[in-house]
Each structure stands twice: as structure tokens, then as C-alpha cells.
Scaffold this active site. Structure first.
Site, PDB file in Angstrom:
ATOM      1  N   GLY A 145       0.838  -1.185   0.000  1.00 40.76           N
ATOM      2  CA  GLY A 145       0.000   0.000   0.000  1.00 40.76           C
ATOM      3  C   GLY A 145       0.875   1.236   0.000  1.00 40.76           C
ATOM      4  O   GLY A 145       2.015   1.201   0.458  1.00 40.76           O
ATOM      5  N   THR A 146       0.335   2.331  -0.500  1.00 42.54           N
ATOM      6  CA  THR A 146       1.177   3.520  -0.652  1.00 42.54           C
ATOM      7  C   THR A 146       0.679   4.698   0.170  1.00 42.54           C
ATOM      8  O   THR A 146       0.743   4.640   1.390  1.00 42.54           O
ATOM      9  CB  THR A 146       1.327   3.867  -2.145  1.00 42.54           C
ATOM     10  OG1 THR A 146       0.025   3.848  -2.760  1.00 42.54           O
ATOM     11  CG2 THR A 146       2.186   2.840  -2.857  1.00 42.54           C
ATOM     12  N   THR A 147       0.149   5.735  -0.435  1.00 38.88           N
ATOM     13  CA  THR A 147       0.071   7.027   0.239  1.00 38.88           C
ATOM     14  C   THR A 147      -1.123   7.163   1.188  1.00 38.88           C
ATOM     15  O   THR A 147      -2.267   6.945   0.793  1.00 38.88           O
ATOM     16  CB  THR A 147       0.019   8.153  -0.808  1.00 38.88           C
ATOM     17  OG1 THR A 147       1.082   7.956  -1.740  1.00 38.88           O
ATOM     18  CG2 THR A 147       0.172   9.498  -0.158  1.00 38.88           C
TER      19      THR A 147
END
Length: 284
Positions: free
Chosen positions: A54-56
């Protein structure tokens, strides 16, 4: 020995006075159930493109409390592994956690953290203070250091509404490093691969005393900027009707903005970007 192995009876450990920490209870009696157990031998590292990441995620304080939001994309190397991942979760009525990093491990850690807070309140009869919640999460991350060194890192973002804080400062934000270092952030913060671009946008758009709507629009603008420069961050997907998750925590508790509201704000923002592709100027 489990309850089923004893004919459905609970083991002696369930009736022995001990810690109010559910994590410590598992560490003592069932360490194999902890998400922080080592999956590989010490000399083995995880291939970075084999596990969804997962990122931001980001958070900002506003007039009534604190807002926390995240994009929906998970990636495996240069592949999009999932387009509708949920990275923002309530930890209890007045606390929320979002994550960047290894998805499977992060989701297990979030579930364990939710149980940890509930278990403490049932045992002690009172909820943890927000500072104690932050320290408890830091301890769980520290237990995951072995996995982080093997390439399976989780970087959470914790937010909460603190009744004990001065008026106007009750929406609080905490960040962590992979070794369990704990840092309280003022006004706003972002984590994940797109976080430098999101923080840049928030630095431009944030102002104290924002309304919920203005705070939500600022968060969506920041996620849009992150997606514009970071391929691992997903922006609003109008065609599939997949939009960022935006939640708020106020005196009344945790609330996830309804999808129609998030969609309306996302469409408004995208329309604004048609005439200003780089986003709005800083607010005076």
C-alpha cells in the site's frame, strides 16, 4: 494447548491474572499467532515485487478534530495488485490508523491493534489515553523490526481526538519509523511512496481552522498530486467509481465520509484540475 484440544475448555492461562496487553498475552502463550513472527530465516529477504504494498496515506488537523485519508492502490513491483484497497481503519471510537507498506502484514497488525485497545479497556475498565495508544502501536511496530529488515515493512499513521488536549489542539497525529520510533506531527503529515508530493501539497493548502469540507478537499488535492508524480499511488478512478477513503475523528467519534460525498468532492476537484492541472495556489 488450545481450548479444542482440551475438549472445549479454556486453558489455565485464561484464568491467571496477568497483563492488560493482549499482544503480550499472545507472545507468552501463542506467539505463532502474532503477525510479527518471522516468515523467513534470517539470511532470506523478501522479493519486493512479490508482495502487495500500500502507498500514500495522510492526515491533517481541522476545526472539529482530525481528518485521515488514503488512496486505494496496492502494487507489486510495477504491477497494480489491487485498485480498491482500504488503508484507513478505525482503531476504536476516537482513534484511527492508516498504513503504507506490506498489505497482508499491515492488515493483521491493524486487527491486532484493534483487539489490543478493546482488551485493555475490558481489563482495566477505562480506555487508554491517546499517548498510551501511540506508544502501544510503536511497541507493535518495534516487534516487527525483524520482518522489516527482511523487506516486509509496515509504516502506520495514527490519528485521534484527545479530550484532554487544549481547545483547538484535540486532533492529534502520530507517525512512526520501522524501528518503532514515535513522532507527533503538527498540523499534517503523510506516509508512503507518494508522501513527499502529498506533504508538499498540504504545506501549500493547509491552514488552521479549516472546515471539514475544505480539509477533505485539501486531502484529495494532496492525494491527486501524489498520484500525479508517484506511479504507486492511485488517484480518483472516475470510470470505475473508486475514490480515496476519507474519514474524520471528532468529539462525536470516528466517521467515514459517505461514498456519495467523497465522489462529489473528487469530481469537483478533478473538474478544477481541468483549468489548473497543477492544482490550486496557496491560500492567503
Amino acid at each position: 494447548m488450545t481450548a479444542s484440544e482440551q475438549g472445549g475448555r479454556l486453558g489455565e492461562e485464561f484464568f491467571t491474572p496477568g497483563t492488560s496487553s493482549f499482544t503480550e498475552f499472545l507472545t507468552a502463550h501463542r506467539p505463532d499467532l502474532l503477525p510479527t513472527r518471522k516468515p523467513f530465516p534470517d539470511h532470506v529477504r523478501a522479493a519486493p515485487d512479490r508482495f502487495p504494498h500500500g502507498t500514500t496515506v495522510l492526515a491533517l488537523a481541522y476545526r472539529d478534530g482530525v481528518l485521515i485519508a488514503g488512496d486505494r492502490r496496492a502494487t507489486m513491483g510495477n504491477l497494480i495488485a489491487q485498485r480498491d484497497l482500504e488503508k484507513v481503519h478505525p482503531a476504536d471510537d476516537h482513534t484511527a490508523v492508516a498504513f503504507a507498506g506490506t498489505v497482508g502484514l499491515a492488515l493483521d497488525m491493524v486487527k491486532l491493534y484493534q483487539v489490543e485497545l478493546t482488551h485493555f479497556e475490558k481489563i482495566e475498565g477505562i480506555p487508554m489515553t491517546l499517548n498510551a495508544k501511540a506508544r502501544r502501536l510503536a511497541g507493535m511496530i518495534r516487534q516487527n523490526l525483524g520482518q522489516a529488515m527482511q523487506g516486509l515493512a509496515v509504516v502506520p499513521l495514527l490519528t485521534g481526538y484527545d479530550d484532554a488536549a487544549p481547545e483547538g489542539e484535540r486532533g492529534r497525529i502520530f507517525s512512526f519509523d520501522v524501528a518503532g520510533g514515535l513522532y507527533e506531527k503538527q498540523d499534517f503529515h503523510a506516509e508512503g511512496s507518494g508522501s513527499p508530493y502529498a506533504r508538499g501539497a498540504l504545506k501549500k493548502l493547509f491552514r488552521r481552522g479549516m472546515s471539514r469540507r475544505d480539509a477533505a478537499l485539501a486531502a484529495l488535492q494532496a492525494l491527486y498530486d501524489a498520484a500525479d508524480d508517484d506511479s504507486a499511488t492511485g488517484g480518483p478512478d472516475i470510470g470505475r467509481r473508486i475514490f480515496p477513503i476519507v474519514s474524520v475523528i471528532t468529539e462525536d467519534g470516528f466517521e467515514r465520509l459517505a461514498e456519495p460525498e467523497t465522489e462529489e468532492l473528487s469530481r469537483e476537484m478533478v473538474e478544477q484540475r481541468r483549468s489548473r492541472p497543477d492544482g490550486p495556489n496557496a491560500t492567503p
